[in-house]
Scaffold this motif. Structure first.
Motif, short mmCIF file in Angstrom:
data_model
loop_
_atom_site.label_atom_id
_atom_site.label_comp_id
_atom_site.label_asym_id
_atom_site.label_seq_id
_atom_site.Cartn_x
_atom_site.Cartn_y
_atom_site.Cartn_z
N SER A 94 -62.34 -60.79 44.92
CA SER A 94 -61.29 -60.53 45.91
C SER A 94 -60.32 -59.50 45.35
O SER A 94 -60.47 -59.07 44.20
N MET A 95 -59.32 -59.13 46.15
CA MET A 95 -58.45 -58.04 45.75
C MET A 95 -57.00 -58.30 46.15
O MET A 95 -56.74 -58.80 47.25
N ILE A 96 -56.10 -58.01 45.24
CA ILE A 96 -54.67 -57.99 45.53
C ILE A 96 -54.34 -56.55 45.86
O ILE A 96 -54.33 -55.68 44.99
N PHE A 97 -54.10 -56.27 47.13
CA PHE A 97 -53.98 -54.89 47.59
C PHE A 97 -52.66 -54.26 47.16
O PHE A 97 -51.64 -54.93 47.02
N GLN A 98 -52.72 -52.95 46.97
CA GLN A 98 -51.54 -52.18 46.60
C GLN A 98 -50.58 -52.13 47.80
O GLN A 98 -50.98 -51.79 48.91
N GLY A 99 -49.32 -52.48 47.57
CA GLY A 99 -48.33 -52.47 48.64
C GLY A 99 -48.42 -53.74 49.47
O GLY A 99 -49.15 -53.78 50.48
N ALA A 100 -47.74 -54.79 49.04
CA ALA A 100 -47.88 -56.10 49.69
C ALA A 100 -47.52 -56.06 51.17
O ALA A 100 -48.15 -56.71 51.99
N MET A 101 -46.47 -55.29 51.53
CA MET A 101 -46.05 -55.26 52.93
C MET A 101 -47.14 -54.68 53.81
O MET A 101 -47.37 -55.14 54.94
N ASN A 102 -47.85 -53.67 53.33
CA ASN A 102 -48.92 -53.06 54.12
C ASN A 102 -50.13 -53.98 54.24
O ASN A 102 -50.96 -53.80 55.13
N ALA A 103 -50.27 -54.94 53.31
CA ALA A 103 -51.41 -55.84 53.33
C ALA A 103 -51.18 -57.05 54.24
O ALA A 103 -52.12 -57.78 54.54
N LEU A 104 -49.93 -57.26 54.69
CA LEU A 104 -49.60 -58.39 55.55
C LEU A 104 -49.37 -57.91 56.98
O LEU A 104 -48.76 -56.87 57.21
N ASN A 105 -49.86 -58.68 57.94
CA ASN A 105 -49.67 -58.35 59.36
C ASN A 105 -48.26 -58.77 59.78
O ASN A 105 -47.93 -59.96 59.68
N PRO A 106 -47.43 -57.85 60.24
CA PRO A 106 -46.03 -58.18 60.52
C PRO A 106 -45.82 -59.12 61.71
O PRO A 106 -44.75 -59.70 61.86
N VAL A 107 -46.84 -59.29 62.58
CA VAL A 107 -46.64 -60.10 63.78
C VAL A 107 -47.21 -61.52 63.65
O VAL A 107 -47.15 -62.29 64.61
N TYR A 108 -47.77 -61.85 62.49
CA TYR A 108 -48.29 -63.20 62.26
C TYR A 108 -47.50 -63.87 61.14
O TYR A 108 -47.08 -63.23 60.18
N LYS A 109 -47.33 -65.18 61.26
CA LYS A 109 -46.67 -65.94 60.21
C LYS A 109 -47.52 -65.93 58.95
O LYS A 109 -48.76 -65.80 59.01
N VAL A 110 -46.86 -66.11 57.82
CA VAL A 110 -47.55 -66.09 56.53
C VAL A 110 -48.65 -67.15 56.49
O VAL A 110 -49.77 -66.89 56.02
N GLY A 111 -48.36 -68.35 56.99
CA GLY A 111 -49.34 -69.43 56.95
C GLY A 111 -50.62 -69.09 57.70
O GLY A 111 -51.73 -69.37 57.23
#
Length: 321
Positions: A94-111
């Motif tokens: 698996s991969m921890i992507f560069q730039g955490a904010m870009n790797a997360l979808n802003p319209v979905y909750k973290v869970g």
């Protein structure tokens, strides 16, 4: 030690309208179980492209042209996309992507973002996946209520920990961390590095850390591969690379880092710029910037040879000995 990852003569090119970019051009390396490998080099040397290749996620117009990537004995390059998704990606690597904010979808909750691979890949029910997500959140040092928040409500360090939790959700054997401390202040950087060391120690995860920060590499890596212009020019243990660097490029990188104690030296820089990978220089790719170049450097590519036990280098200075 058993070999988890074996890359042999890997070539990944980008076929653009302006020419073929040889981003990864003949890279070979191994990673053993429980080992940490650091891949260092200037921006544009092919580090991230190598990481994307290992997961078979090279974005178009990129393509793996030749070579093999064996993960736990399975050749990823010969597998279909469906097979890679089912057997390899997130399960074994698996991969921890560069730039955490870009790797997360802003319209979905973290869970919701953490449980997605648990539901679709592991086949867990939503309630089971949420319980697993709480365990993952606690493992990376965050409170369970974080699961109900959106990415924009979190700090940079918290988002980075969320991405780490997502990377270890399927309990892979190998985790690639691509610039995991970028854009974080030094205190949060230390926290993230300590967290990764903890996961490595407690879960036995093999880690590949990709960075241009030599300080980060010294904290985590047991072995180091130095990349330049799509090729690995030196490989060895962290002690060998920092105490006895052989390639002029490695030596220049180390001399560009300030030291507070020990062998204090005058800071230097590497003149010139990295080459255009559409038209790389003939011979050694570092020779136009190398202060130690001599006759064969601009004509023939140096062989990648083992100079000392476990210490490899591609340089005519050492190939002639």
């Amino acid at each position: 030690m058993s070999t988890l990852l074996e890359v042999d003569n890997l070539r990944t090119y980008f076929f653009t309208l302006r020419g073929v970019v040889r981003a990864v051009d003949g890279v070979s390396l191994k990673l053993n179980k429980g080992e940490t490998l650091g891949i260092v080099g200037e921006s544009g040397c092919g580090k991230s492209t190598l990481a994307w290749s290992l997961l078979k996620l090279v974005p178009p117009p990129g393509k793996i042209v030749s070579g093999s990537i064996k993960i736990d004995g399975l050749d990823v390059t010969r597998m279909s996309e469906a097979e890679v998704r089912r057997k390899i990606r997130w399960r074994k690597i698996s991969m921890i992507f560069q730039g955490a904010m870009n790797a997360l979808n802003p319209v979905y909750k973290v869970g919701d973002q953490i449980i997605e691979p648990l539901v679709y890949h592991a086949g867990l029910e939503r309630e089971e996946a949420l319980a697993k997500a709480e365990e993952l959140i606690e493992a990376v040092g965050l409170p369970p209520e974080i699961l109900e928040r959106y990415p924009h409500e979190l700090s940079g360090g918290q988002k980075q920990r969320i991405v780490i939790a997502m990377a270890i959700a399927m309990e892979p054997d190998i985790v690639i961390a691509d610039e995991p401390t970028t854009a974080l202040d030094v205190v949060v950087q230390a926290q993230i590095l300590n967290l990764m060391k903890k996961l490595h120690r407690e879960k036995g995860i093999s880690i590949i850390i990709i960075t241009h920060d030599l300080g980060v590499v010294t904290e985590l890596a047991e072995k180091i591969a130095v990349m330049y212009a799509g090729k690995i020019v030196e490989y060895g243990s962290a002690d060998d690379i920092f105490e006895k660097p052989l390639h002029p490029y490695t030596q220049s990188l180390i001399r560009a880092v300030p030291r507070l104690k020990g062998d204090i030296h005058k800071l230097e820089y590497i003149p010139g710029t990295p080459p255009d990978l559409r038209r790389p220089p003939r011979g050694c790719r570092f020779h136009p910037r190398c202060p130690k170049r001599f006759e064969p450097c601009d004509k023939e590519e140096p062989p990648f040879q083992e100079v000392e036990k476990g210490h490899w280098v591609a340089c005519w200075l050492h190939a002639r000995r």
